[in-house]
Design a protein around this motif. Structure first.
Motif, PDB file in Angstrom:
ATOM      1  N   UNK A 178       5.569   1.234   4.426  1.00  0.00           N
ATOM      2  CA  UNK A 178       4.655  -0.107   4.143  1.00  0.00           C
ATOM      3  C   UNK A 178       3.178   0.757   3.459  1.00  0.00           C
ATOM      4  N   UNK A 179       2.771   1.541   4.298  1.00  0.00           N
ATOM      5  CA  UNK A 179       1.513   2.084   3.715  1.00  0.00           C
ATOM      6  C   UNK A 179       1.563   2.670   2.385  1.00  0.00           C
ATOM      7  N   UNK A 180       2.531   3.680   2.478  1.00  0.00           N
ATOM      8  CA  UNK A 180       2.729   4.259   1.207  1.00  0.00           C
ATOM      9  C   UNK A 180       2.609   3.181  -0.063  1.00  0.00           C
ATOM     10  N   UNK A 181       3.557   2.036  -0.067  1.00  0.00           N
ATOM     11  CA  UNK A 181       3.524   1.085  -0.951  1.00  0.00           C
ATOM     12  C   UNK A 181       2.231   0.401  -1.211  1.00  0.00           C
ATOM     13  N   UNK A 182       1.438   0.087  -0.180  1.00  0.00           N
ATOM     14  CA  UNK A 182      -0.156  -0.353  -0.243  1.00  0.00           C
ATOM     15  C   UNK A 182      -0.839   0.544  -1.006  1.00  0.00           C
ATOM     16  N   UNK A 183      -0.861   1.694  -0.489  1.00  0.00           N
ATOM     17  CA  UNK A 183      -1.595   2.664  -1.458  1.00  0.00           C
ATOM     18  C   UNK A 183      -1.354   2.858  -2.830  1.00  0.00           C
ATOM     19  N   UNK A 184       0.069   2.639  -2.916  1.00  0.00           N
ATOM     20  CA  UNK A 184       0.699   2.966  -4.303  1.00  0.00           C
ATOM     21  C   UNK A 184       0.315   1.901  -5.058  1.00  0.00           C
ATOM     22  N   UNK A 185       0.104   0.492  -4.436  1.00  0.00           N
ATOM     23  CA  UNK A 185      -0.309  -0.375  -5.184  1.00  0.00           C
ATOM     24  C   UNK A 185      -1.648  -0.580  -5.911  1.00  0.00           C
ATOM     25  N   UNK A 186      -2.530   0.562  -5.150  1.00  0.00           N
ATOM     26  CA  UNK A 186      -3.712   0.883  -5.719  1.00  0.00           C
ATOM     27  C   UNK A 186      -5.007   0.195  -5.511  1.00  0.00           C
ATOM     28  N   UNK A 187      -4.662  -0.945  -4.225  1.00  0.00           N
ATOM     29  CA  UNK A 187      -5.875  -1.742  -4.029  1.00  0.00           C
ATOM     30  C   UNK A 187      -6.568  -1.584  -2.623  1.00  0.00           C
ATOM     31  N   UNK A 188      -6.093  -0.349  -2.201  1.00  0.00           N
ATOM     32  CA  UNK A 188      -6.795  -0.065  -0.711  1.00  0.00           C
ATOM     33  C   UNK A 188      -8.055   0.635  -0.797  1.00  0.00           C
ATOM     34  N   UNK A 189      -8.071   1.306  -2.095  1.00  0.00           N
ATOM     35  CA  UNK A 189      -9.172   2.257  -2.074  1.00  0.00           C
ATOM     36  C   UNK A 189      -9.320   3.508  -1.148  1.00  0.00           C
ATOM     37  N   UNK A 190      -8.181   3.883  -0.663  1.00  0.00           N
ATOM     38  CA  UNK A 190      -8.061   4.873   0.103  1.00  0.00           C
ATOM     39  C   UNK A 190      -7.094   5.829  -0.299  1.00  0.00           C
ATOM     40  N   UNK A 191      -7.275   7.215   0.081  1.00  0.00           N
ATOM     41  CA  UNK A 191      -6.337   8.368  -0.635  1.00  0.00           C
ATOM     42  C   UNK A 191      -5.514   8.709   0.279  1.00  0.00           C
ATOM     43  N   UNK A 192      -4.212   8.942   0.238  1.00  0.00           N
ATOM     44  CA  UNK A 192      -3.341   9.333   1.391  1.00  0.00           C
ATOM     45  C   UNK A 192      -3.231  10.727   1.022  1.00  0.00           C
ATOM     46  N   UNK A 193      -3.794  11.618   2.239  1.00  0.00           N
ATOM     47  CA  UNK A 193      -3.769  13.094   2.141  1.00  0.00           C
ATOM     48  C   UNK A 193      -2.624  13.859   2.650  1.00  0.00           C
ATOM     49  N   UNK A 194      -1.944  12.948   3.402  1.00  0.00           N
ATOM     50  CA  UNK A 194      -0.781  13.653   4.151  1.00  0.00           C
ATOM     51  C   UNK A 194      -0.089  12.572   5.054  1.00  0.00           C
ATOM     52  N   UNK A 195       1.326  12.738   4.820  1.00  0.00           N
ATOM     53  CA  UNK A 195       2.143  11.750   5.694  1.00  0.00           C
ATOM     54  C   UNK A 195       3.294  12.412   6.434  1.00  0.00           C
ATOM     55  N   UNK A 196       3.581  12.242   7.756  1.00  0.00           N
ATOM     56  CA  UNK A 196       4.642  13.149   8.382  1.00  0.00           C
ATOM     57  C   UNK A 196       5.354  11.947   9.455  1.00  0.00           C
ATOM     58  N   UNK A 197       6.332  12.689   9.746  1.00  0.00           N
ATOM     59  CA  UNK A 197       7.014  11.821  10.875  1.00  0.00           C
ATOM     60  C   UNK A 197       7.283  12.712  11.998  1.00  0.00           C
ATOM     61  N   UNK A 198       7.107  12.280  13.328  1.00  0.00           N
ATOM     62  CA  UNK A 198       7.282  13.316  14.290  1.00  0.00           C
ATOM     63  C   UNK A 198       8.340  12.845  15.197  1.00  0.00           C
ATOM     64  N   UNK A 199       8.940  13.631  16.070  1.00  0.00           N
ATOM     65  CA  UNK A 199       9.939  13.145  17.138  1.00  0.00           C
ATOM     66  C   UNK A 199       9.287  12.346  18.090  1.00  0.00           C
ATOM     67  N   UNK A 200      10.041  11.342  18.287  1.00  0.00           N
ATOM     68  CA  UNK A 200       9.193   9.972  18.990  1.00  0.00           C
ATOM     69  C   UNK A 200       9.477  10.302  20.545  1.00  0.00           C
ATOM     70  N   UNK A 201       8.947   9.198  21.250  1.00  0.00           N
ATOM     71  CA  UNK A 201       9.088   9.162  22.771  1.00  0.00           C
ATOM     72  C   UNK A 201       9.119  10.269  23.570  1.00  0.00           C
ATOM     73  N   UNK A 202       7.754  10.733  23.390  1.00  0.00           N
ATOM     74  CA  UNK A 202       7.552  11.933  24.199  1.00  0.00           C
ATOM     75  C   UNK A 202       8.016  13.439  24.041  1.00  0.00           C
TER      76      UNK A 202
END
Lengths: 418, 417, 311
Positions: free
Chosen positions: A190-214
């Motif tokens: 969701x966030x990647x597509x928002x940034x991609x649409x170019x209206x956020x004024x934000x730059x995505x410098x890194x995106x990661x997924x981590x093992x969840x639930x502690x």
């Protein structure tokens, strides 16, 4: 002799379970949430909140001239198969409305069961009320006439968060960390597509997924990578132990970045981390309600006080009240409490909220309300209180997103209207 | 086998009762619980092939169960679609599931069969943990957290009669397969292979000396156990219509192990007892208490210490005591004494556990001074009740210690290294 | 940022933490032949007790009392429960410790509730000790390192140079002989078991206190004990450090199969098999490595790195 004992036992248990748990002539509501296991705290809290709100409705005379709600909680132990079994139990007890929301996998399981059940048992249908929208598919591709979602979708929340960040000039370089399961994937994409649409004024410098639930206990390597990326804002959908460990490690290491979270308002995280760490991390979080900003709505002022007194926790979440109000309004509109009639009438119902009036969209039975983007406030008048334990700080509104901005398009096409 | 009239009537009741259940107790919830009992019966019996019969304590048994469950689920979804398998009926699904379980067990068995005792246990734990980590990653096959869901009524009718949608139809299908599987497993204990496996458990060296390859015996035992576990998995998928990677976990294997130990691993019907009892309690008790895992752990420990042959062993002991020459009255008296001591101990424990749970719970709406315990209303905040609980526990323990003789059951109980 | 020193430092800290937990377990197994499934649950109990004592009495008393209480509990556990099951019947012993693990874990959750408790180290300890590559390392983590090292030195010294230690080591190899020489093995076993659990009790409060801590870690502890070699303290230390380093390295240097898959097949959509293959990376692989190691050791070299006898 052994066999006989087994048989007797089995028959006894069969008789036991056949006994009806509900009284006659009430509207039966089942809340299926984890009441044991790692998320027992959250499940128990939600059950308590719903019981409180339904009790209020019953005390005020119920619906349809005197019919009351009867609420039970069924434990799913955070296990998808137990959720399916809990639904079986609910079905057999004649439950009309099932409420669930913790965990997208469980919502999906409940929805799947209800669709099959309603198909196989016409006349004995059940409806599904979702209190936390963590699964995008149930609101879009898999949507059904038999459900109503009383929480903005992940995309809507991200939209609100982004607008708040823009308005508050919260930061410019974003590093995103999300838990590696469906909800985290939804936030990530969701966030990647928002940034991609170019209206956020934000730059995505890194995106990661981590093992969840502690599962991750050492966050230092992650913090190192965030630092190396030069990010000044961390966006995260982590919750519970994943959020606690994360913010703890970040503040310990003196990371110079602010936190934009989706679950930073969870009282147990606030308690485990403490005011200083929250302030150091300058947490920003979008939520539907902040008791320091009731917008003058009388019932909310009352609830602020009453809930604190009775439950010894602060009234920081309002969407459960919105759901019950929506349900009551739909019953009134339909003139009946049968799930079929209620679901046919729930579209268009208006909901009072602190930011202004919202409504349930008829197209997909989705709640559309104004949304608050909150920030940490050490001087807050109403501080966060959880089970008698005051956390010493609270929230303030940094930005209010109007309802129209929240009404994002949906891919839902209801094909099963009876 | 002794086929006297009383025994025959007993067996007749036991055969008829399960079939007649949907008319005796027609609620969906009861039938769903009963179906679960059947699934766990097959699972426990399959577990006992490796545990009670061959002496192998395994923590990766759930992997075979899960393999069968997923195989069946994918097969059902394929049959409901348009590809190769379209049109395959539901009732045949346990067969590919058996194959999946057996194949997985074969692959794992290649590693496992070379060791026994504690080394074996450790290897199963390592394999199980590795499996769970790996399948967690493959969302395309295992569906991630949501798992894979099926619609068992995908075919509108079987023989023009049933769609298996309604719970009672699913129940009968599962019942039929359970009877078949249990029958096959019972026959297995009667074969030469079954005897050989039992011999391996007792004295491995001796079997090796007699020229048999213990490696091969263990491997075959695992494959059979895995196959039936897979079958149980398919039945599970049919009942719940939702399978997830949770099924591969150590907890599932442990639960099967509990059933075998508590029911009694030495007799064929021991795991059946354990399965029926534990799966029923697992469904029913959580509605009354939040501390069910605690009770399960306590009972498990108690059985291990005092009655290693499980409930079946207790039953046998009682039957033996009655058959022995001597004063029946005395025997009966001692029996009642023991039962009373155990009951007192149990009551005291339940009291203490329930009060502790309520006291420590943090919900404000929880009532602390009127806790429902076994039909009574107990004040958890009052010291009197606590003293009562402790007194009951002490009295029950003393009575149990002095009235229950130390256990020396015939032959070794659970396999040693 | 210079990554290698960071990896080594962080890895060593993680490894020492693991060692503190595994030390007790390997001692008990090596010297008594008991695989204690309940070790992690007792460690959890120690953590919660430590939290309780810290809240009511203070940090230092908590650090002293928790291990003490746990040591006593260990002796009680051994005398009342393990005693009843013959030392020969290893599998049944394993089972009863499994049952005990369940009871203790549930008991802790029953008494302290199912919420994560707010356990905070004393304020002074949270000050950064030094700064490496822009990240502060608080004193607290080095306190843990110091305690773990001190522990290792103390136990090793005990085993190697003290009379009790010599008897213990002898009893591991030749129990009948030691008994024949007149030593009361029972008391010695009490000491070892109690010590093993006391060490776990010390480790507990330092690591973090939350309800699912026991289940997460017990299998990993077994890996350390088995791979390091039964009863070998040095083996446990080496394996713990190696595992800590591998874990940190794998998470820091994130290498995944994505570039390979994408270059061969193009970018993949979520939910497909190839996407799953592409998403395999060192972070997901790292937790599996210890178990692979354990598997290899059990199959190829059952006595572990430095153990005296086979499992």
């Amino acid at each position: 002799m052994k066999f006989l004992t087994t048989t007797a036992l089995a028959m006894g248990l069969a008789a036991l379970t056949s006994a009806a748990a509900f009284a006659e002539d009430t509207i039966k509501v089942a809340i299926i949430e984890p009441l044991s296991g790692p998320l027992a705290a959250n499940g128990a809290d939600i059950l308590e909140r719903f019981q409180f709100i339904f009790n209020r409705v019953n005390a005020a005379g119920g619906v349809l001239g005197g019919t009351t709600f009867e609420v039970i909680g069924i434990d799913n132990g955070w296990d998808v198969e137990k959720t399916a079994q809990a639904m079986q139990q609910a079905a057999d007890q004649g439950v009309d409305f099932v409420i669930n929301g913790i965990g997208p996998q469980h919502a999906a399981a409940v929805q799947g069961f209800i669709k099959k059940h309603n198909d196989r048992n016409p006349g004995n249908e059940m409806a599904f009320l979702v209190h936390s929208a963590t699964d995008s598919k149930i609101s879009n591709e898999n949507c059904t006439f038999w459900q109503a979602v009383f929480d903005p979708t992940v995309e809507m929340k991200l939209q609100a968060l982004v607008e708040g960040m823009k308005a508050e000039k919260f930061g410019s370089k974003v590093f995103m960390i999300n838990p590696d399961f469906e909800f985290g994937h939804a936030v990530d994409e969701g966030f990647k597509s928002l940034v991609g649409a170019g209206e956020t004024g934000l730059e995505l410098v890194g995106a990661e997924l981590m093992a969840p639930f502690g599962q991750v206990t050492d966050f230092t390597p992650l913090i190192a990578r965030i630092q190396a990326s030069g990010a000044d804002v961390v966006l995260t959908g982590n919750f519970g132990p994943d959020l606690i460990g994360f913010i703890q490690a970040a503040t310990d290491a003196g990371l110079k970045a602010k936190f934009a979270t989706l679950y930073g308002d969870d009282p147990s995280s606030m308690g485990a981390l403490g005011a200083d760490r929250y302030i150091a991390a300058d947490v920003m979080n979008p939520v539907e309600y902040n008791e320091n900003d009731t917008g003058g709505v009388a019932v909310l002022e009352e609830l602020n006080v009453e809930y604190r007194e009775v439950i010894k926790s602060n009234y920081g979440t309002d969407r459960y009240r919105m759901m019950v109000d929506g349900l009551v309004a739909a019953i009134g509109k339909a003139g009946s409490a049968e799930p079929k009639d209620v679901m046919a009438n729930i579209g268009g119902v208006e909901i009072a909220s602190a930011g202004g009036t919202g409504y349930v969209r008829a197209e997909d039975h989705q709640l559309i309300i104004p949304y608050f983007v909150m920030g940490v406030d050490k001087e807050a008048k109403h501080t966060v209180l959880f089970k008698g334990d005051d956390k010493g700080f609270g929230w303030k509104t940094r930005y209010l997103v109007p309802a129209e901005d929240m009404a994002m398009a949906t891919r839902c096409e209801m094909t099963d209207k009876p | 086998m002794n086929l006297s009239p009383p025994r025959l009537t007993l067996l007749a009741i036991l055969a008829v009762f399960p079939v007649a259940l949907p008319w005796i107790a027609p609620t969906n919830a009861t039938l769903s619980i009963a179906t679960q009992m059947l699934v766990w019966t097959v699972m426990a019996l399959s577990y006992n092939i490796s545990f009670g019969q061959t002496g192998l304590l395994s923590f990766c048994h759930a992997v075979f169960f899960g393999a069968g469950a997923f195989a069946a689920s994918h097969a059902v979804n394929a049959a409901a679609g348009e590809g190769l398998l379209a049109g395959l009926p539901l009732w045949i699904m346990p067969i590919p599931a058996f194959a999946a379980g057996a194949l997985t067990a074969f692959i794992y068995g290649l590693f496992l069969a070379s060791r026994t005792g504690v080394a074996f246990v450790m290897i199963t734990m390592a394999l199980a943990t590795l499996t769970v980590s790996t399948v967690d990653n493959f969302d395309s096959i295992f569906g991630g957290e949501s798992g894979v869901s099926i619609d068992r009524a995908f075919q509108d009718s079987f023989l023009g009669l049933v769609s298996f949608g309604p719970q009672r139809q699913a129940y009968w299908l599962v019942l039929a397969w359970t009877a078949l599987a249990a029958g096959l497993m019972w026959l297995l204990t009667r074969t030469a292979f079954g005897q050989l496996a039992a011999a391996t458990r007792e004295n491995e060296e001796r079997v090796r000396f007699s020229g048999q390859s213990t490696y091969r015996i263990r491997l075959v035992a695992m494959v059979l156990a895995g196959g039936f576990a897979g079958l149980a998995g398919a039945l599970h998928a049919i009942n719940i219509e939702q399978v997830s990677v949770e099924q591969f976990s150590l907890k599932t294997s442990a639960f099967a192990m509990f059933m075998c130990v508590i029911g009694g691993a030495r007799v064929f019907y021991g795991p059946i007892l354990g399965a029926v009892l534990l799966s029923a309690l697992d469904k029913v008790l959580p509605g009354y208490t939040g501390s069910w895992p605690m009770y399960l752990g306590l009972v498990f420990c108690a059985v291990l210490i005092f009655s290693p042959d499980g409930l079946a062993g207790i039953g046998k002991g009682i039957a033996q005591a009655f058959r022995a020459p001597g004063a029946r009255v005395q025997v009966l008296g001692r029996l009642l004494g023991r039962a009373l001591a155990v009951a007192v101990l149990a009551f005291g424990t339940i009291l203490a556990v329930e009060m502790a749970t309520v006291l420590s719970s943090q919900e404000a709406m929880v009532v602390r001074d009127a806790v429902p315990v076994l039909g009574l209303s107990v004040d958890a905040t009052s010291p009197t009740y606590w003293l009562l609980a402790l007194a009951l526990i002490a009295a029950g323990a003393w009575g149990a210690k002095h009235l229950v003789p130390p256990t020396k059951s015939a032959g070794a109980e659970v396999p040693h290294a | 940022m210079d990554v290698l020193p960071f990896v080594i430092l962080n890895g060593a800290l993680t490894g020492m933490l693991l060692f503190m937990l595994a030390a007790g377990l390997t001692l008990v197994y090596g010297l008594m032949g008991i695989i204690n499934f309940a070790h992690a649950s007792f460690y959890m109990l120690g953590a919660y007790l430590g939290y309780q004592f810290t809240v009511t009495l203070g940090f230092v008393p908590g650090l002293i009392l928790a291990p003490a209480v746990l040591g006593l509990l260990g002796v009680a556990f051994r005398r009342l429960i393990l005693f009843r099951i013959g030392i020969q019947d290893q599998v049944r012993q394993l089972l009863i410790t499994f049952g005990a693990a369940m009871v203790v874990t549930e008991g802790v959750q029953m008494i302290w509730g199912r919420y994560a408790v707010a356990y905070h180290a004393p304020r002074a300890m949270l000050e950064p000790l030094f700064n490496l590559g822009g990240l502060d390392f608080p004193i607290y983590r080095f306190f843990i390192l110091a305690v773990a090292t001190g522990l290792f030195v103390a136990i090793y010294g005990l085993l190697r140079f003290s009379r009790v230690g010599l008897i213990l080591t002898a009893a591991q190899a030749r129990p009948q002989m030691v008994r024949a020489m007149g030593y009361d093995l029972d008391h010695i076993h009490d000491l070892v078991f109690g010590l093993g659990l006391a060490v776990a009790g010390l480790a507990g409060p330092m690591i973090g206190v939350y309800p699912v801590m026991a289940e997460r870690i017990i299998t990993l502890l077994f890996v350390v004990v088995v791979v390091g070699g039964l009863g070998s303290l040095i083996g446990a230390l080496v394996v713990s450090l190696v595992l800590g380093l591998i874990d940190t390295a794998a998470v820091t240097y994130r290498i995944s199969l994505e570039p390979v898959v994408n270059s061969l097949f193009g970018p993949q959509e979520r939910g497909t098999f190839l996407f799953d293959i592409a998403s395999i990376n060192t972070t997901t692989f790292a937790p599996m490595l210890p178990y692979l190691l354990m598997l290899l050791v059990l199959l190829l070299r059952p006595r572990g790195l430095m153990g005296q006898r086979d499992l």
